[in-house]
Design a protein around this motif. Structure first.
Motif, PDB file in Angstrom:
ATOM      1  N   VAL A  12       5.313   3.309  -2.968  1.00 18.49           N
ATOM      2  CA  VAL A  12       6.766   3.129  -3.055  1.00 18.49           C
ATOM      3  C   VAL A  12       7.065   1.676  -3.388  1.00 18.49           C
ATOM      4  CG1 VAL A  12       7.191   4.988  -1.411  1.00 18.49           C
ATOM      5  CG2 VAL A  12       6.960   2.637  -0.574  1.00 18.49           C
ATOM      6  N   ALA A  13       8.311   1.439  -3.829  1.00 18.94           N
ATOM      7  CA  ALA A  13       8.824   0.087  -4.116  1.00 18.94           C
ATOM      8  C   ALA A  13       8.084  -0.586  -5.262  1.00 18.94           C
ATOM      9  CB  ALA A  13       8.784  -0.785  -2.858  1.00 18.94           C
ATOM     10  N   LEU A  14       7.475   0.212  -6.134  1.00 19.59           N
ATOM     11  CA  LEU A  14       6.782  -0.332  -7.308  1.00 19.59           C
ATOM     12  C   LEU A  14       7.318   0.352  -8.567  1.00 19.59           C
ATOM     13  CD1 LEU A  14       3.082  -0.414  -6.022  1.00 19.59           C
ATOM     14  CD2 LEU A  14       4.622  -2.367  -6.285  1.00 19.59           C
ATOM     15  N   PRO A  55       4.744  -8.641   4.729  1.00 21.48           N
ATOM     16  CA  PRO A  55       6.120  -8.327   5.128  1.00 21.48           C
ATOM     17  C   PRO A  55       6.464  -6.878   4.813  1.00 21.48           C
ATOM     18  CG  PRO A  55       6.097  -9.513   3.049  1.00 21.48           C
ATOM     19  CD  PRO A  55       4.678  -9.498   3.529  1.00 21.48           C
ATOM     20  N   SER A  56       7.608  -6.458   5.284  1.00 22.85           N
ATOM     21  CA  SER A  56       8.088  -5.113   4.964  1.00 22.85           C
ATOM     22  C   SER A  56       8.246  -4.969   3.455  1.00 22.85           C
ATOM     23  CB  SER A  56       9.421  -4.851   5.659  1.00 22.85           C
ATOM     24  OG  SER A  56       9.285  -4.932   7.068  1.00 22.85           O
ATOM     25  N   ALA A  57       8.075  -3.756   2.988  1.00 19.37           N
ATOM     26  CA  ALA A  57       8.112  -3.516   1.547  1.00 19.37           C
ATOM     27  C   ALA A  57       9.523  -3.687   0.990  1.00 19.37           C
ATOM     28  CB  ALA A  57       7.600  -2.111   1.241  1.00 19.37           C
ATOM     29  N   GLU A  58       9.606  -4.449  -0.068  1.00 14.96           N
ATOM     30  CA  GLU A  58      10.826  -4.587  -0.857  1.00 14.96           C
ATOM     31  C   GLU A  58      10.484  -4.222  -2.297  1.00 14.96           C
ATOM     32  OE1 GLU A  58      13.739  -5.267   0.270  1.00 14.96           O
ATOM     33  OE2 GLU A  58      13.249  -5.912   2.322  1.00 14.96           O
ATOM     34  N   PRO A  59      11.452  -3.701  -3.063  1.00 16.48           N
ATOM     35  CA  PRO A  59      11.148  -3.369  -4.460  1.00 16.48           C
ATOM     36  C   PRO A  59      10.572  -4.565  -5.213  1.00 16.48           C
ATOM     37  CG  PRO A  59      13.279  -2.472  -3.827  1.00 16.48           C
ATOM     38  CD  PRO A  59      12.839  -3.357  -2.696  1.00 16.48           C
ATOM     39  N   VAL A  60       9.479  -4.341  -5.895  1.00 14.17           N
ATOM     40  CA  VAL A  60       8.799  -5.398  -6.649  1.00 14.17           C
ATOM     41  C   VAL A  60       9.298  -5.363  -8.083  1.00 14.17           C
ATOM     42  CG1 VAL A  60       6.591  -6.313  -7.412  1.00 14.17           C
ATOM     43  CG2 VAL A  60       6.783  -5.235  -5.155  1.00 14.17           C
ATOM     44  N   ALA A  79      -5.297  -5.308 -18.369  1.00 17.46           N
ATOM     45  CA  ALA A  79      -4.081  -5.310 -17.567  1.00 17.46           C
ATOM     46  C   ALA A  79      -2.969  -6.096 -18.246  1.00 17.46           C
ATOM     47  CB  ALA A  79      -4.373  -5.903 -16.187  1.00 17.46           C
ATOM     48  N   ARG A  80      -1.730  -5.670 -17.974  1.00 15.33           N
ATOM     49  CA  ARG A  80      -0.552  -6.350 -18.527  1.00 15.33           C
ATOM     50  C   ARG A  80       0.332  -6.959 -17.447  1.00 15.33           C
ATOM     51  NH1 ARG A  80       2.841  -2.821 -20.254  1.00 15.33           N
ATOM     52  NH2 ARG A  80       1.843  -1.016 -19.281  1.00 15.33           N
ATOM     53  N   GLY A  81      -0.008  -6.734 -16.180  1.00 17.03           N
ATOM     54  CA  GLY A  81       0.869  -7.144 -15.096  1.00 17.03           C
ATOM     55  C   GLY A  81       0.821  -8.622 -14.774  1.00 17.03           C
ATOM     56  N   ASN A  82       1.865  -9.091 -14.059  1.00 12.69           N
ATOM     57  CA  ASN A  82       1.906 -10.460 -13.555  1.00 12.69           C
ATOM     58  C   ASN A  82       1.064 -10.611 -12.297  1.00 12.69           C
ATOM     59  OD1 ASN A  82       3.815 -11.210 -15.539  1.00 12.69           O
ATOM     60  ND2 ASN A  82       5.484 -10.431 -14.269  1.00 12.69           N
ATOM     61  N   VAL A  83       0.744  -9.471 -11.689  1.00  9.38           N
ATOM     62  CA  VAL A  83      -0.058  -9.455 -10.474  1.00  9.38           C
ATOM     63  C   VAL A  83      -1.182  -8.449 -10.676  1.00  9.38           C
ATOM     64  CG1 VAL A  83      -0.089  -9.039  -7.981  1.00  9.38           C
ATOM     65  CG2 VAL A  83       1.955  -9.990  -9.061  1.00  9.38           C
ATOM     66  N   ALA A 136      -1.691   2.816   2.169  1.00 10.23           N
ATOM     67  CA  ALA A 136      -0.453   3.425   2.646  1.00 10.23           C
ATOM     68  C   ALA A 136       0.579   3.390   1.521  1.00 10.23           C
ATOM     69  CB  ALA A 136       0.056   2.658   3.864  1.00 10.23           C
ATOM     70  N   PRO A 137       1.598   4.246   1.589  1.00 10.63           N
ATOM     71  CA  PRO A 137       2.601   4.256   0.510  1.00 10.63           C
ATOM     72  C   PRO A 137       3.237   2.890   0.242  1.00 10.63           C
ATOM     73  CG  PRO A 137       2.837   6.205   1.868  1.00 10.63           C
ATOM     74  CD  PRO A 137       1.810   5.337   2.546  1.00 10.63           C
ATOM     75  N   ASP A 138       3.419   2.098   1.287  1.00 10.71           N
ATOM     76  CA  ASP A 138       4.018   0.774   1.088  1.00 10.71           C
ATOM     77  C   ASP A 138       2.983  -0.341   1.006  1.00 10.71           C
ATOM     78  OD1 ASP A 138       3.155   0.747   3.704  1.00 10.71           O
ATOM     79  OD2 ASP A 138       5.044   0.022   4.556  1.00 10.71           O
ATOM     80  N   GLY A 139       1.694   0.014   0.978  1.00 10.58           N
ATOM     81  CA  GLY A 139       0.642  -0.978   1.077  1.00 10.58           C
ATOM     82  C   GLY A 139       0.599  -1.971  -0.065  1.00 10.58           C
ATOM     83  N   ILE A 140       0.704  -1.483  -1.277  1.00  9.30           N
ATOM     84  CA  ILE A 140       0.592  -2.398  -2.418  1.00  9.30           C
ATOM     85  C   ILE A 140       1.831  -3.276  -2.530  1.00  9.30           C
ATOM     86  CG2 ILE A 140       0.385  -2.524  -4.929  1.00  9.30           C
ATOM     87  CD1 ILE A 140      -1.324   0.008  -4.773  1.00  9.30           C
ATOM     88  N   ALA A 141       3.002  -2.695  -2.318  1.00  9.89           N
ATOM     89  CA  ALA A 141       4.224  -3.495  -2.381  1.00  9.89           C
ATOM     90  C   ALA A 141       4.206  -4.584  -1.309  1.00  9.89           C
ATOM     91  CB  ALA A 141       5.447  -2.596  -2.196  1.00  9.89           C
ATOM     92  N   ARG A 142       3.711  -4.267  -0.122  1.00 14.92           N
ATOM     93  CA  ARG A 142       3.630  -5.276   0.949  1.00 14.92           C
ATOM     94  C   ARG A 142       2.600  -6.351   0.609  1.00 14.92           C
ATOM     95  NH1 ARG A 142       2.823  -2.678   6.656  1.00 14.92           N
ATOM     96  NH2 ARG A 142       3.151  -4.882   7.228  1.00 14.92           N
TER      97      ARG A 142
END
Length: 358
Positions: free
Chosen positions: A58-60, A25-30, A116-120, A131-137
């Motif tokens: 972006v959005a991370l 989907p389109s990138a939303e702030p994670v 790693a400390r992340g949930n993902v 792409a700039p929005d690739g990871i957030a998407r």
């Protein structure tokens, strides 16, 4: 001709999968912490572009980037350390030896996951540019679908003749042969496809599955990890990564040959299964082309179906459709050769990758 009919059925299946393929989907702030994990070994020309792209995401708002340098000898570690000095989101873990019973990449990925400390967890290879929005998407797709693992397949850039013959088979194979919606919910190991070039997994699901420790000796550790997630009750599947990441996996024939020779034996698991896979592909896509050249209308129909399947896959995944799709029977022949070479090197103990025996 039965093979022509079967090729036609697979063309229809390719078209159906092209419609069903999940798109991030389109990138939303994670809101959650995302750990991007990069295993590297002698990637001096790739590590900076890869990291720079990740850091431009972006959005991370909560991002950590961990690099595991696997005893590089070409200056990769120094470049990674320099990136860490300039950006506090980056950490570098320096490795030395690979323990007995492990292969290099699974060990590197396991060390990264431990740090790693992340949930993902987002595993990415050094030859991938996001792409700039690739990871957030990608993370958005994981959460929106409720899956435990998603693997958006990067667009595969291919330039030389041999790259153009072989690389398009990657996306084509699962679009043509894997029932995607069934695969993402089925626990069957055979219905599994993933790509470690860009692989996103829920941290809790990763650890429930045993992580890369569970697949420590697997050459195709990405597919093995998805199978482990399924065995632990989770679900996952490949997805469309065309617009969010790209890669040139191999640069020219020697690198391509050696890259596939190290791993294709594992796709079958044993010589008989590998021979069977190649035989079926030859029956489906090479035999009709030979019959066509002898004047067979059924052969022509089978060849046209094969080309159509390749065109559908190429257009869906950002690849070059023409004239490359016309060489599909030749692509299958090269695949068969690489499979045979892989088994020869496996049996003679001469399969190596980046200076290590596989």
């Amino acid at each position: 001709m039965a093979s022509a009919v079967a090729a036609g059925v697979l063309t229809v299946h390719t078209a159906v999968n092209a419609r069903l393929l999940r798109v991030p989907p389109s990138a939303e702030p994670v809101a959650e912490l995302v750990s991007v994990l990069l295993p590297v070994r002698d990637e001096v020309e790739r590590v900076v572009p890869c990291l720079s792209a990740v850091l431009a995401s972006v959005a991370l708002p909560h991002l950590e980037v961990i690099v595991y340098d696997d005893a590089s000898t070409d200056g990769t570690a120094e470049l990674a350390d320099g990136m860490a000095d300039r950006d506090g989101r980056v950490r570098v873990v320096h490795g030395s030896t690979v323990p007995v019973g492990w292969l290099g990449k699974p060990h590197a990925c396991a060390r990264l996951a431990d740090a790693a400390r992340g949930n993902v967890l987002v595993f990415i290879d050094a030859d991938v540019t996001v792409a700039p929005d690739g990871i957030a998407r990608t993370v958005g797709l994981l959460r929106a679908t409720g899956l435990d693992l998603v693997s958006p397949y990067p667009r595969q850039d291919a330039h030389t003749l041999t790259e153009r013959l072989v690389q398009p088979l990657l996306q084509w194979s699962w679009l043509a042969l894997l029932p995607l919606r069934l695969a993402e919910r089925s626990p069957r190991p055979s219905l599994s496809a993933a790509n470690g070039q860009l692989l996103c997994v829920d941290t809790a699901a990763y650890h429930r599955a045993g992580g890369h420790t569970r697949v420590r000796d697997h050459v195709l550790e990405d597919i093995a990890l998805l199978r482990a997630v399924k065995a632990a009750g989770g679900h996952g599947v490949v997805a469309d990564g065309t617009d969010i990441a790209c890669t040139r996996m191999y640069n020219g024939w020697p690198a391509l040959r050696d890259g596939y020779a190290k791993s294709l034996w594992a796709a079958g698991g044993n010589i008989g299964a590998s021979a069977g896979q190649v035989g079926v592909l030859a029956w489906l896509f090479v035999l009709p082309a030979i019959a066509m050249m002898r004047g067979s209308r059924a052969g022509l129909a089978g060849y046209v179906a094969a080309v159509a399947s390749r065109v559908i896959a190429a257009r869906r995944t950002g690849g070059r459709a023409w004239p490359d799709a016309l060489a599909h029977p030749l692509s299958i022949c090269v695949y068969g050769y690489l499979t045979a070479l892989s088994w020869i090197r496996r049996l003679h103990g001469t399969a190596t990758w980046k200076g290590r025996r596989v």
